[in-house]
Structure formats: structure tokens, C-alpha cells
Design a protein around this motif. Sequence first.
Motif, short mmCIF file in Angstrom:
data_model
loop_
_atom_site.label_atom_id
_atom_site.label_comp_id
_atom_site.label_asym_id
_atom_site.label_seq_id
_atom_site.Cartn_x
_atom_site.Cartn_y
_atom_site.Cartn_z
N GLU A 66 48.08 -62.84 56.28
CA GLU A 66 47.78 -61.56 56.92
C GLU A 66 46.53 -60.89 56.35
O GLU A 66 45.71 -60.35 57.10
N LYS A 86 43.09 -60.28 58.57
CA LYS A 86 42.59 -58.92 58.78
C LYS A 86 41.11 -58.81 58.39
O LYS A 86 40.31 -58.19 59.09
N CYS A 88 46.69 -49.90 67.88
CA CYS A 88 47.04 -51.16 67.20
C CYS A 88 46.96 -51.01 65.68
O CYS A 88 47.85 -51.46 64.95
N ASN A 116 50.10 -51.54 62.50
CA ASN A 116 49.98 -52.69 61.59
C ASN A 116 49.58 -53.99 62.28
O ASN A 116 49.94 -55.08 61.81
N VAL A 117 48.82 -53.89 63.39
CA VAL A 117 48.23 -55.09 63.97
C VAL A 117 47.12 -55.56 63.04
O VAL A 117 46.32 -54.76 62.55
N LEU A 118 47.07 -56.86 62.77
CA LEU A 118 46.13 -57.39 61.78
C LEU A 118 44.68 -57.23 62.23
O LEU A 118 43.78 -57.06 61.41
N THR A 163 49.27 -60.21 65.33
CA THR A 163 50.23 -59.58 64.44
C THR A 163 51.41 -60.51 64.21
O THR A 163 51.62 -61.46 64.98
N LYS A 164 52.19 -60.23 63.18
CA LYS A 164 53.45 -60.94 63.00
C LYS A 164 54.62 -60.20 63.62
O LYS A 164 55.76 -60.67 63.59
N ASN A 165 54.33 -59.05 64.20
CA ASN A 165 55.35 -58.24 64.85
C ASN A 165 55.66 -58.79 66.24
O ASN A 165 54.80 -58.82 67.11
N LEU A 196 56.03 -55.67 69.33
CA LEU A 196 54.96 -54.68 69.42
C LEU A 196 54.95 -53.92 70.75
O LEU A 196 54.72 -52.71 70.77
#
Length: 293
Positions: free
Chosen positions: A205, A209, A235, A239-241, A256-258, A261
Motif C-alpha cells: 500500500e 500510494k 477518494c 483511504n484510496v491508495l 484500494t484494498k477496500n 468503497l
Amino acid sequence: MFRVRVPATTANLGPGFDSLGLAFKLYSYFTFKKSDKPLIITGCEEKYQNENNLVYYSFKKTFEYMNLPLMNVEINIESSVPVCRGLGSSATCIVGGVIGASILSGKNLPMEEIFKICNSIEGHPDNIAPALFGGLTVSLVENNIPYTVKYNISKDLNFYVFIPEFELSTEKARNVLPKEISFKDGIYNISRTGVLLKALELGDEKLIKISLSDKLHQQYRLPLIDESSEIIKICNSNNVLGTVISGAGPTLLGITKNSNLINEIFSQVKLLNNNWKIKKLDVDFSGTIIEYL
């Protein structure tokens, strides 16, 4: 009769201008069969049902390449890939037309030759490579011959596209770019592109980023995309990368890892003016598929 399935793609991924590409499970379908009439096109808007259709143009160019007389053809187009949105709609049409000609003619050209023809029509391989081969690709052209390699990508990553209701032509998006860049900016992008590829493979991550940033094209193109700054702010606050322009835009791509979202930001995006649609897209690893009907 046969059908060619071609995936949508995103190009650049921030720093990898005109070289990085990624295929998604969002498809265009092109069905080909011999016809008694010179050309029949169905399934798309009436304004595209003519000789200027990019699928047919690519079909013709391939017959010229093979030095064969043009065949009569009926083409049916069913596409979920939005036009002029930065998701490789042109690449899907080119790939579909070239492969359609290759098969219908009976030549069944090898894939490297199809790649070469497609690239000569498109002008750069960043969308063509993932559309043909699937997955995450890096491409270059040497002496008019395109080459590509594939990279692994972490299964922990999720990709979201933000698609506005307006179009943005690739030509317009290219016209705002500078004719020259500084040595410093070139190094900036080269270093980040190399790191980004490994970071996407590892799902790192922090490195994703950092390495998604760019100095070659996005700062010039973002002003053409109304409300892009608002989408990026939303975004970033969730916490979007990284959020980058997909291809030439106007679609934006968030990584993202979400996996949830859309539910978390839908109400915020809905308040914007350009009727932004959010889609979670899985990576397509297969590339173009040919189905005989």
C-alpha cells in the motif's frame, strides 16, 4: 459465424504514460459472418452503422495488410464499454476488427502479427496489449514492432472506475500535453513506474500510494475533467491508495484494498453534477476470447 470478446482496459496507471495497461472484466462483443451485401452492421447506434465504423475500418486495414480482396461481412456489436471515456473502447473495436478479418479470411494470423496490425491502427500499444493478452502489461515499440510483457498483480487490490456522463476525446486530451519535458520529470516518472509494477504485484500500500504519482500528463489533463478534483478528494478521504486518470479520461481510476468503497462513498459522489457512475471492476487475465457459434 464467430464472436470475438474483447475486455475494456485502462492505460497509463499514473506514471506509465503510453506504456502500462490493465484489462478489466467489462466487455465488447463482435460477431462476424459472411454476407451477401458489402457491409451490414447491427447492434450499435445508427450513426456507427457505416463504413466509418472503427471495427470495419480495422477489418479493411487487415485485408489490405494480408493483400487480399475485401470480403462482404455482417458485424454485430454488443458493447458494455463506454465510448470516449478512457476505458479502451477504441482498442476493443480495433482488436475485434483485426481478429474478425484474420479468421473470416481463413488466414488465422499469429497473435504477434495481430498485435502489430492493431498497434499500427491505434498508434500506441498501451490499451491494445491488455485487450489482447489480458492482465497487467507493459509495452514498447521498436522499429514499428510492438512488444509486451505481463506482470502479476495482487489479489488484495480492488479497482474502481468513476465514469462521468460527458465524453473526452483522446485527441483533445493529447493536445494539452507539452511538446517537451524536463530531464527531472522524466526521471520522476521512470522511477515510479518501475516501483509501481512491483508494488502492484506485492499489494504494498505504501509503495503504491507513492508510485502512482505522475508529472508527464495528469496535471495537464485533469482541468479538462470537470469535478475530477472533487472525486479525488472523496477518494483520499476514504483511504484510496491513489486516484489516476484512466487512459486519456474522463474516467478516473481508484486503487484500494477496500472491497466496500462504493457503499461508503456513493452518497458523496451522488451530490456531484456530472452523474458519475462508480463501478468495481475485476481484472481480466484472459484477454481476447474467440467463440465459434
